[in-house]
Design a protein around this motif. Structure first.
Motif, PDB file in Angstrom:
ATOM      1  N   GLY A  37      30.077  39.995  39.112  1.00  0.00           N
ATOM      2  CA  GLY A  37      29.807  39.416  40.424  1.00  0.00           C
ATOM      3  C   GLY A  37      28.522  38.628  40.391  1.00  0.00           C
ATOM      4  N   TYR A  63      33.100  37.246  37.013  1.00  0.00           N
ATOM      5  CA  TYR A  63      33.825  37.964  38.068  1.00  0.00           C
ATOM      6  C   TYR A  63      33.698  39.482  37.915  1.00  0.00           C
ATOM      7  N   ALA A  83      26.831  35.394  42.965  1.00  0.00           N
ATOM      8  CA  ALA A  83      27.043  34.416  44.044  1.00  0.00           C
ATOM      9  C   ALA A  83      27.247  33.032  43.445  1.00  0.00           C
ATOM     10  N   PRO A  84      28.201  32.284  43.892  1.00  0.00           N
ATOM     11  CA  PRO A  84      29.132  32.532  44.982  1.00  0.00           C
ATOM     12  C   PRO A  84      30.410  33.262  44.533  1.00  0.00           C
ATOM     13  N   PHE A  85      30.420  33.774  43.326  1.00  0.00           N
ATOM     14  CA  PHE A  85      31.600  34.459  42.792  1.00  0.00           C
ATOM     15  C   PHE A  85      31.464  35.957  43.033  1.00  0.00           C
ATOM     16  N   VAL A  86      32.166  36.433  44.028  1.00  0.00           N
ATOM     17  CA  VAL A  86      32.116  37.839  44.409  1.00  0.00           C
ATOM     18  C   VAL A  86      32.790  38.670  43.313  1.00  0.00           C
ATOM     19  N   GLN A  87      32.255  39.853  43.063  1.00  0.00           N
ATOM     20  CA  GLN A  87      32.832  40.743  42.055  1.00  0.00           C
ATOM     21  C   GLN A  87      34.305  40.968  42.391  1.00  0.00           C
ATOM     22  N   SER A  88      35.150  40.775  41.383  1.00  0.00           N
ATOM     23  CA  SER A  88      36.592  40.917  41.584  1.00  0.00           C
ATOM     24  C   SER A  88      37.242  41.336  40.274  1.00  0.00           C
TER      25      SER A  88
END
Length: 152
Positions: free
Chosen positions: A97, A94, A99-104
């Motif tokens: 980031g 995370y 895909a499919p885990f958007v940077q957060s």
């Protein structure tokens, strides 16, 4: 997971893990295919060790984006089951980031904190650094940085 599925998944993981290094050698395509099939099946049953180990292998060594994404998904499942190493790795996914885990930043901090609360030293160090530098949308705090330094 039912006890019989747990036993099956454990056996599949043990067998596949023993064959893994051998299966990576040239000319052993059938063994490589069988090993991956066993790992996929055990991961599909939710076997935590398989989710962690196979997830890491796919994330790091996957030949396609789909394999790397599947590796990240397996790691997330292991993290959700409470595995500290998987939580640490999920925090990194995370943070960067993928895909499919958007940077957060908030998701990264959540997973790092879960791992750190279980005593994962690298997660403690990352949180200490983040508080020291004001990274990951965390306020700079020498007190909190010191807390996580001591926890490491």
């Amino acid at each position: 997971m039912s006890p019989s599925n747990q036993l099956l998944a454990s056996l599949e993981f043990s067998l596949a893990d023993r064959f893994y290094k051998l299966a990576c050698k040239p000319g052993l395509k059938l063994l490589r295919h069988m090993t991956r099939g066993l790992m996929h099946h055990a991961a599909g049953l939710g076997h935590q060790r398989t989710l962690l180990v196979f997830g890491q292998r796919l994330l790091q060594d996957g030949l396609t984006n789909r394999e790397r994404m599947l590796g990240a998904e397996y790691l997330l499942k292991a993290a959700q089951q409470g595995n500290a190493e998987a939580q640490w790795l999920t925090g990194g996914i995370y943070e960067k980031g993928m895909a499919p885990f958007v940077q957060s930043d908030s998701n990264a901090v959540t997973w790092y904190a879960r791992a750190a609360q279980q005593g994962h030293p690298l997660a403690c160090e990352r949180l200490a650094q983040a508080y020291r530098q004001g990274e990951l949308n965390l306020p700079a705090s020498s007190e909190k940085a010191s807390y996580w330094d001591q926890a490491a």
